[in-house]
Design a protein around this motif. Structure first.
Motif, PDB file in Angstrom:
ATOM      1  N   GLU A  76       0.612  -1.064  -0.038  1.00 59.48           N
ATOM      2  CA  GLU A  76      -0.074  -0.135   0.152  1.00 59.48           C
ATOM      3  C   GLU A  76       0.739   1.175  -0.114  1.00 59.48           C
ATOM      4  O   GLU A  76       0.233   2.003  -0.445  1.00 59.48           O
ATOM      5  N   THR A  77       1.904   1.173   0.459  1.00 57.05           N
ATOM      6  CA  THR A  77       3.080   2.632   0.452  1.00 57.05           C
ATOM      7  C   THR A  77       3.402   2.499  -0.513  1.00 57.05           C
ATOM      8  O   THR A  77       3.746   3.413  -1.452  1.00 57.05           O
ATOM      9  N   LEU A  78       4.558   1.723  -0.364  1.00 55.05           N
ATOM     10  CA  LEU A  78       5.444   1.433  -1.942  1.00 55.05           C
ATOM     11  C   LEU A  78       4.779   1.413  -3.243  1.00 55.05           C
ATOM     12  O   LEU A  78       5.565   1.478  -4.389  1.00 55.05           O
ATOM     13  N   SER A 109      13.837   3.193   7.400  1.00 55.86           N
ATOM     14  CA  SER A 109      15.172   2.860   7.010  1.00 55.86           C
ATOM     15  C   SER A 109      15.497   3.728   5.744  1.00 55.86           C
ATOM     16  O   SER A 109      15.719   5.138   5.413  1.00 55.86           O
ATOM     17  N   LEU A 110      15.692   2.234   4.869  1.00 57.55           N
ATOM     18  CA  LEU A 110      15.237   2.080   3.857  1.00 57.55           C
ATOM     19  C   LEU A 110      14.963   3.457   2.584  1.00 57.55           C
ATOM     20  O   LEU A 110      15.007   3.991   2.099  1.00 57.55           O
ATOM     21  N   ALA A 111      13.600   2.934   3.643  1.00 57.86           N
ATOM     22  CA  ALA A 111      12.872   4.375   2.080  1.00 57.86           C
ATOM     23  C   ALA A 111      12.937   5.761   2.336  1.00 57.86           C
ATOM     24  O   ALA A 111      12.846   6.908   1.726  1.00 57.86           O
ATOM     25  N   ALA A 112      13.494   6.010   3.635  1.00 60.43           N
ATOM     26  CA  ALA A 112      13.747   7.044   4.032  1.00 60.43           C
ATOM     27  C   ALA A 112      14.905   7.823   3.725  1.00 60.43           C
ATOM     28  O   ALA A 112      15.379   9.476   3.252  1.00 60.43           O
ATOM     29  N   PHE A 113      15.718   6.578   4.041  1.00 61.23           N
ATOM     30  CA  PHE A 113      16.936   7.299   3.005  1.00 61.23           C
ATOM     31  C   PHE A 113      16.755   7.768   1.748  1.00 61.23           C
ATOM     32  O   PHE A 113      17.599   8.575   0.943  1.00 61.23           O
ATOM     33  N   LEU A 114      16.304   6.593   0.675  1.00 61.72           N
ATOM     34  CA  LEU A 114      16.295   7.154  -0.135  1.00 61.72           C
ATOM     35  C   LEU A 114      15.213   8.861  -0.624  1.00 61.72           C
ATOM     36  O   LEU A 114      15.392   9.536  -1.502  1.00 61.72           O
ATOM     37  N   SER A 115      14.398   8.715   0.433  1.00 68.88           N
ATOM     38  CA  SER A 115      13.360  10.044   0.413  1.00 68.88           C
ATOM     39  C   SER A 115      14.150  11.290   0.118  1.00 68.88           C
ATOM     40  O   SER A 115      13.994  12.342  -0.455  1.00 68.88           O
ATOM     41  N   SER A 116      16.189  11.342   1.431  1.00 68.84           N
ATOM     42  CA  SER A 116      16.266  11.751   1.325  1.00 68.84           C
ATOM     43  C   SER A 116      17.413  12.247  -0.076  1.00 68.84           C
ATOM     44  O   SER A 116      17.286  13.198   0.023  1.00 68.84           O
ATOM     45  N   MET A 117      17.590  11.705  -0.325  1.00 64.75           N
ATOM     46  CA  MET A 117      17.840  11.558  -2.491  1.00 64.75           C
ATOM     47  C   MET A 117      17.533  12.224  -3.370  1.00 64.75           C
ATOM     48  O   MET A 117      17.171  12.180  -4.579  1.00 64.75           O
ATOM     49  N   GLY A 118      15.328  12.624  -3.255  1.00 62.49           N
ATOM     50  CA  GLY A 118      14.857  13.220  -3.169  1.00 62.49           C
ATOM     51  C   GLY A 118      13.553  12.134  -4.280  1.00 62.49           C
ATOM     52  O   GLY A 118      12.578  12.661  -4.578  1.00 62.49           O
ATOM     53  N   LEU A 119      13.338  10.669  -3.280  1.00 70.07           N
ATOM     54  CA  LEU A 119      13.087   9.718  -4.022  1.00 70.07           C
ATOM     55  C   LEU A 119      11.822   9.809  -2.842  1.00 70.07           C
ATOM     56  O   LEU A 119      12.062   8.960  -1.979  1.00 70.07           O
ATOM     57  N   PRO A 120      10.606  10.522  -3.094  1.00 75.16           N
ATOM     58  CA  PRO A 120       9.380   9.692  -1.716  1.00 75.16           C
ATOM     59  C   PRO A 120       8.989   8.499  -1.919  1.00 75.16           C
ATOM     60  O   PRO A 120       9.046   7.948  -2.616  1.00 75.16           O
ATOM     61  N   SER A 121       9.150   7.703  -0.829  1.00 75.18           N
ATOM     62  CA  SER A 121       8.627   6.667  -0.705  1.00 75.18           C
ATOM     63  C   SER A 121       7.199   6.756  -0.699  1.00 75.18           C
ATOM     64  O   SER A 121       6.020   6.207  -0.188  1.00 75.18           O
ATOM     65  N   HIS A 174       4.539   4.797  -4.551  1.00 74.63           N
ATOM     66  CA  HIS A 174       3.966   4.739  -5.796  1.00 74.63           C
ATOM     67  C   HIS A 174       5.536   4.469  -6.884  1.00 74.63           C
ATOM     68  O   HIS A 174       5.803   3.649  -7.819  1.00 74.63           O
ATOM     69  N   SER A 175       5.144   6.031  -7.200  1.00 75.63           N
ATOM     70  CA  SER A 175       5.797   6.780  -8.475  1.00 75.63           C
ATOM     71  C   SER A 175       7.258   6.741  -7.618  1.00 75.63           C
ATOM     72  O   SER A 175       8.600   7.668  -9.105  1.00 75.63           O
ATOM     73  N   GLY A 176       7.803   6.838  -6.479  1.00 79.08           N
ATOM     74  CA  GLY A 176       9.402   7.347  -6.413  1.00 79.08           C
ATOM     75  C   GLY A 176      10.124   6.070  -6.307  1.00 79.08           C
ATOM     76  O   GLY A 176      10.443   4.639  -6.876  1.00 79.08           O
ATOM     77  N   ALA A 177      10.289   6.289  -4.589  1.00 80.09           N
ATOM     78  CA  ALA A 177      11.143   5.215  -4.279  1.00 80.09           C
ATOM     79  C   ALA A 177      10.335   3.649  -4.569  1.00 80.09           C
ATOM     80  O   ALA A 177      11.319   2.636  -5.024  1.00 80.09           O
ATOM     81  N   ARG A 180      22.088  18.333  -7.327  1.00 76.10           N
ATOM     82  CA  ARG A 180      20.873  17.182  -6.592  1.00 76.10           C
ATOM     83  C   ARG A 180      19.484  17.562  -7.208  1.00 76.10           C
ATOM     84  O   ARG A 180      18.558  16.250  -7.248  1.00 76.10           O
ATOM     85  N   LYS A 181      18.965  18.329  -7.597  1.00 76.17           N
ATOM     86  CA  LYS A 181      17.179  17.755  -8.128  1.00 76.17           C
ATOM     87  C   LYS A 181      17.220  16.903  -9.525  1.00 76.17           C
ATOM     88  O   LYS A 181      16.291  16.833  -9.617  1.00 76.17           O
ATOM     89  N   ASP A 182      18.067  16.887 -10.048  1.00 77.45           N
ATOM     90  CA  ASP A 182      17.617  16.007 -11.269  1.00 77.45           C
ATOM     91  C   ASP A 182      17.782  14.293  -9.983  1.00 77.45           C
ATOM     92  O   ASP A 182      18.096  13.703 -11.217  1.00 77.45           O
ATOM     93  N   LEU A 183      18.799  14.543  -9.346  1.00 78.09           N
ATOM     94  CA  LEU A 183      18.874  13.230  -9.114  1.00 78.09           C
ATOM     95  C   LEU A 183      17.725  11.831  -8.994  1.00 78.09           C
ATOM     96  O   LEU A 183      17.514  10.757  -9.659  1.00 78.09           O
ATOM     97  N   PRO A 184      16.650  12.139  -8.828  1.00 72.04           N
ATOM     98  CA  PRO A 184      14.944  11.393  -9.152  1.00 72.04           C
ATOM     99  C   PRO A 184      14.989  11.082 -10.129  1.00 72.04           C
ATOM    100  O   PRO A 184      15.152   9.757 -10.304  1.00 72.04           O
ATOM    101  N   LEU A 185      15.106  11.666 -11.224  1.00 75.38           N
ATOM    102  CA  LEU A 185      14.880  11.668 -12.247  1.00 75.38           C
ATOM    103  C   LEU A 185      15.768  10.922 -13.085  1.00 75.38           C
ATOM    104  O   LEU A 185      15.241   9.523 -14.126  1.00 75.38           O
ATOM    105  N   ALA A 186      16.746  10.765 -12.861  1.00 77.78           N
ATOM    106  CA  ALA A 186      18.024  10.177 -13.099  1.00 77.78           C
ATOM    107  C   ALA A 186      18.653   8.903 -13.113  1.00 77.78           C
ATOM    108  O   ALA A 186      17.901   7.313 -13.403  1.00 77.78           O
TER     109      ALA A 186
END
Length: 318
Positions: free
Chosen positions: A72-74, A98-110, A112-115, A149-155
């Motif tokens: 439901e979350t991921l 913690s893994l989701a929080a790390f990815l979120s700190s890199m710009g990938l939200p927790s 479906h469409s992010g982490a 940094r802003k381009d990390l998620p898209l990459a």
């Protein structure tokens, strides 16, 4: 020796987090995270399970909560994830947070469409140690590659395989080869071309460059073509290059030299656009429209150009 990127690292090859090796409950800010010094840790062996005491949480309930978080979350198919990464069955939910929080700190939200999108493609990452396995990749993308940094998620979303590729044996050699070829300055690697970094230099990049040269272009001309259309490095020689070259020469009666000015020709569908557009030209008595004019415009613009060409031809005859 060929530098072949790992298609996907088997789960047992990634460092696992046991209950004695948890990621910190509060992650540092991204700035501190990227500049801090981390010591890689070896994979930890899971201790034998302890007897459940009356006060211990119900294991079945904890497992269902983990599945609920994945689904439901991921937005991850938990059955497939467990099948591809059996270690996930005993992995604590807190470590997934913690893994989701790390990815979120890199710009990938927790989400479906992010982490979740990245972890669905590579469920082996669900049980990795983010500081040991993921942080070096993000540091490489921000450091040597020079991504903002802003381009990390898209990459990462465009090429999740980056996160399961070795920096030293895959990403760095590919970056060096691409820079020697001319991917610098205005052509430097961006979030849209980082997917080239997961290509094998000897198994993919060099053979495709040599194929272009074998069409009759010099190395410098081939390099310029790839810089203008980096997608050339992602196309199959057998399924893309050969049939399109054959159609250009045998059916369209065109010169190979035209590709030097319009290497984007290979990015258009042979059956969906190239052949239909060429047939329309032949049916209307035209065959010499430049490739760019023939393919880059929309269907409406292409039809308008045919009308203009027919009217011009009628005026000339009158």
């Amino acid at each position: 020796m060929a530098l072949t990127p790992p298609n996907s690292l088997p789960p047992h090859s990634l460092p696992l987090l046991s209950k004695t090796h948890q990621p910190p409950s509060s992650l540092p800010t991204p700035h501190h995270l990227l500049n801090a010094r981390f010591t890689p840790t070896a994979a930890l062996h899971h201790p034998p399970p302890k007897p459940t005491s009356p006060s211990s949480p119900n294991p079945g309930l904890l497992f269902r909560q983990k599945l609920l978080y994945l689904e439901e979350t991921l937005g991850i198919d938990s059955s497939e994830a467990l099948s591809r990464n059996p270690h996930l069955r005993s992995f604590p939910l807190s470590s997934l947070h913690s893994l989701a929080a790390f990815l979120s700190s890199m710009g990938l939200p927790s989400t479906h469409s992010g982490a979740g999108r990245v972890l669905s493609r590579h469920p082996e990452l669900l049980t990795c140690d983010p500081q040991t396995h993921l942080l070096p990749v993000f540091r490489f993308l921000l450091g040597p590659v020079g991504l903002p940094r802003k381009d990390l998620p898209l990459a990462v979303l465009r090429c999740p395989r980056l996160l399961v590729s070795s920096v030293d044996s895959q990403l760095r050699p590919a970056l060096l080869f691409l820079r020697q070829l001319g991917f610098v300055g205005n052509h430097r690697i961006s979030c849209r071309t980082t997917l080239l970094l997961v290509s094998s230099v000897e198994g993919t990049l060099i053979p495709k460059l040599e194929y272009i040269q074998n069409l009759g272009f010099s190395r410098r001309e081939a390099a310029k073509m790839v810089l203008r259309s980096p997608g050339l490095f992602t196309f199959s020689i057998e399924r893309n290059f050969r049939p399109k070259v054959a159609y250009l020469v045998e059916d369209m009666r065109r010169e190979i030299a035209e590709l030097k000015d319009f290497p984007q020709y290979f990015s258009f569908s042979l059956e969906g656009k190239i052949k239909p557009r060429h047939r329309r030209l032949v049916e209307n008595g035209f065959g010499d429209m430049p490739l760019a004019d023939m393919l880059k415009v929309s269907d409406g613009e292409f039809n308008d150009r045919l009308v203009e060409m027919r009217l011009r031809l009628l005026d000339e005859r009158l």
